[in-house]
Motif scaffolding. Sequence first.
Motif, PDB file in Angstrom:
ATOM      1  N   ILE A  43     -10.570 -69.577  14.127  1.00 44.33           N
ATOM      2  CA  ILE A  43      -9.871 -68.893  13.035  1.00 44.33           C
ATOM      3  C   ILE A  43     -10.148 -69.576  11.712  1.00 44.33           C
ATOM      4  N   SER A  44     -10.125 -70.891  11.701  1.00 40.90           N
ATOM      5  CA  SER A  44     -10.404 -71.599  10.451  1.00 40.90           C
ATOM      6  C   SER A  44     -11.845 -71.346  10.004  1.00 40.90           C
ATOM      7  N   GLU A  45     -12.766 -71.243  10.964  1.00 40.55           N
ATOM      8  CA  GLU A  45     -14.155 -70.917  10.633  1.00 40.55           C
ATOM      9  C   GLU A  45     -14.258 -69.507  10.036  1.00 40.55           C
ATOM     10  N   ARG A  46     -13.556 -68.544  10.626  1.00 40.07           N
ATOM     11  CA  ARG A  46     -13.589 -67.164  10.128  1.00 40.07           C
ATOM     12  C   ARG A  46     -12.999 -67.088   8.714  1.00 40.07           C
ATOM     13  N   LEU A  47     -11.920 -67.794   8.500  1.00 46.23           N
ATOM     14  CA  LEU A  47     -11.319 -67.815   7.156  1.00 46.23           C
ATOM     15  C   LEU A  47     -12.287 -68.402   6.137  1.00 46.23           C
ATOM     16  N   GLU A  48     -12.983 -69.442   6.527  1.00 48.11           N
ATOM     17  CA  GLU A  48     -13.969 -70.066   5.634  1.00 48.11           C
ATOM     18  C   GLU A  48     -15.115 -69.097   5.334  1.00 48.11           C
ATOM     19  N   GLU A  49     -15.557 -68.354   6.343  1.00 52.60           N
ATOM     20  CA  GLU A  49     -16.617 -67.366   6.134  1.00 52.60           C
ATOM     21  C   GLU A  49     -16.171 -66.280   5.152  1.00 52.60           C
ATOM     22  N   ILE A  50     -14.953 -65.795   5.311  1.00 52.25           N
ATOM     23  CA  ILE A  50     -14.440 -64.760   4.403  1.00 52.25           C
ATOM     24  C   ILE A  50     -14.323 -65.310   2.987  1.00 52.25           C
ATOM     25  N   ARG A  51     -13.821 -66.532   2.873  1.00 56.28           N
ATOM     26  CA  ARG A  51     -13.692 -67.153   1.553  1.00 56.28           C
ATOM     27  C   ARG A  51     -15.071 -67.333   0.903  1.00 56.28           C
ATOM     28  N   HIS A  53     -17.783 -65.596   1.497  1.00 56.09           N
ATOM     29  CA  HIS A  53     -18.289 -64.262   1.154  1.00 56.09           C
ATOM     30  C   HIS A  53     -17.639 -63.761  -0.155  1.00 56.09           C
ATOM     31  N   ALA A  54     -16.337 -63.936  -0.260  1.00 56.81           N
ATOM     32  CA  ALA A  54     -15.632 -63.528  -1.487  1.00 56.81           C
ATOM     33  C   ALA A  54     -16.127 -64.342  -2.682  1.00 56.81           C
ATOM     34  N   TYR A  55     -16.411 -65.599  -2.476  1.00 60.08           N
ATOM     35  CA  TYR A  55     -16.921 -66.483  -3.533  1.00 60.08           C
ATOM     36  C   TYR A  55     -18.262 -65.968  -4.045  1.00 60.08           C
ATOM     37  N   GLU A  56     -19.151 -65.578  -3.121  1.00 58.59           N
ATOM     38  CA  GLU A  56     -20.469 -65.055  -3.503  1.00 58.59           C
ATOM     39  C   GLU A  56     -20.346 -63.711  -4.215  1.00 58.59           C
ATOM     40  N   ILE A  57     -19.551 -62.806  -3.652  1.00 54.90           N
ATOM     41  CA  ILE A  57     -19.404 -61.467  -4.230  1.00 54.90           C
ATOM     42  C   ILE A  57     -18.719 -61.530  -5.588  1.00 54.90           C
ATOM     43  N   GLY A  58     -17.776 -62.433  -5.718  1.00 59.17           N
ATOM     44  CA  GLY A  58     -17.019 -62.557  -6.965  1.00 59.17           C
ATOM     45  C   GLY A  58     -17.700 -63.398  -8.010  1.00 59.17           C
ATOM     46  N   GLY A  65     -13.706 -61.904  -5.979  1.00 59.76           N
ATOM     47  CA  GLY A  65     -14.364 -61.430  -4.764  1.00 59.76           C
ATOM     48  C   GLY A  65     -13.403 -60.734  -3.820  1.00 59.76           C
ATOM     49  N   PHE A  66     -12.221 -61.307  -3.618  1.00 57.02           N
ATOM     50  CA  PHE A  66     -11.224 -60.664  -2.752  1.00 57.02           C
ATOM     51  C   PHE A  66     -10.753 -59.342  -3.353  1.00 57.02           C
ATOM     52  N   ARG A  67     -10.537 -59.323  -4.649  1.00 61.38           N
ATOM     53  CA  ARG A  67     -10.091 -58.090  -5.304  1.00 61.38           C
ATOM     54  C   ARG A  67     -11.144 -56.994  -5.139  1.00 61.38           C
ATOM     55  N   TYR A  68     -12.429 -57.370  -5.308  1.00 64.34           N
ATOM     56  CA  TYR A  68     -13.506 -56.403  -5.131  1.00 64.34           C
ATOM     57  C   TYR A  68     -13.523 -55.881  -3.689  1.00 64.34           C
TER      58      TYR A  68
END
Length: 174
Positions: A43-51, A53-58, A65-68
Amino acid sequence: MAKETAALRKHKAKLASLGMDSDAVFHRSRLILTVYRDVTWAISERLEEIRDHAYEIGNRDVEVGFRYLADFAPDTEAERFAERVCCICETRMYIDLIDKALLRMRDYPVYGEIYYEILDKQYISRFPLTEPELSEALNIERSVFYDRKKEALHLFGLCRFGYTLPELRRLFTD
């Protein structure tokens, strides 16, 4: 077959009074605790992946990134993001239920602290102790350790399946 302790008979009787098969509860409890450490790590790995991804997109801004992803991403990407977040939230809810059952077990008046220490140090802690190490750390004989461990798994199952889950069901049905 080894003689059952009075505490184990009491835990089994309580499980039976709730209509539960004590052997099934014991095995499910052990299985849940066996995968706990790996699940929390995943779960901590998945959260890091999402974060990430949001960092790159944003463009190096996680909030943007999360808002987008939540509000403006194309449907397929938004669905994938929502699915990943829901999966993490659901898994986190199960982890919280396990944690709550462990804490309830720790408060049990007879051997609760010992039960908690056994399960925590063998299944939950980042660096688990072996059974001989744990027996020594708790300063109890190995035969007593195995009795307490079996009692702990039954009581954890009672707390998890007999109390924590029904409480959750009542929250969602009321």
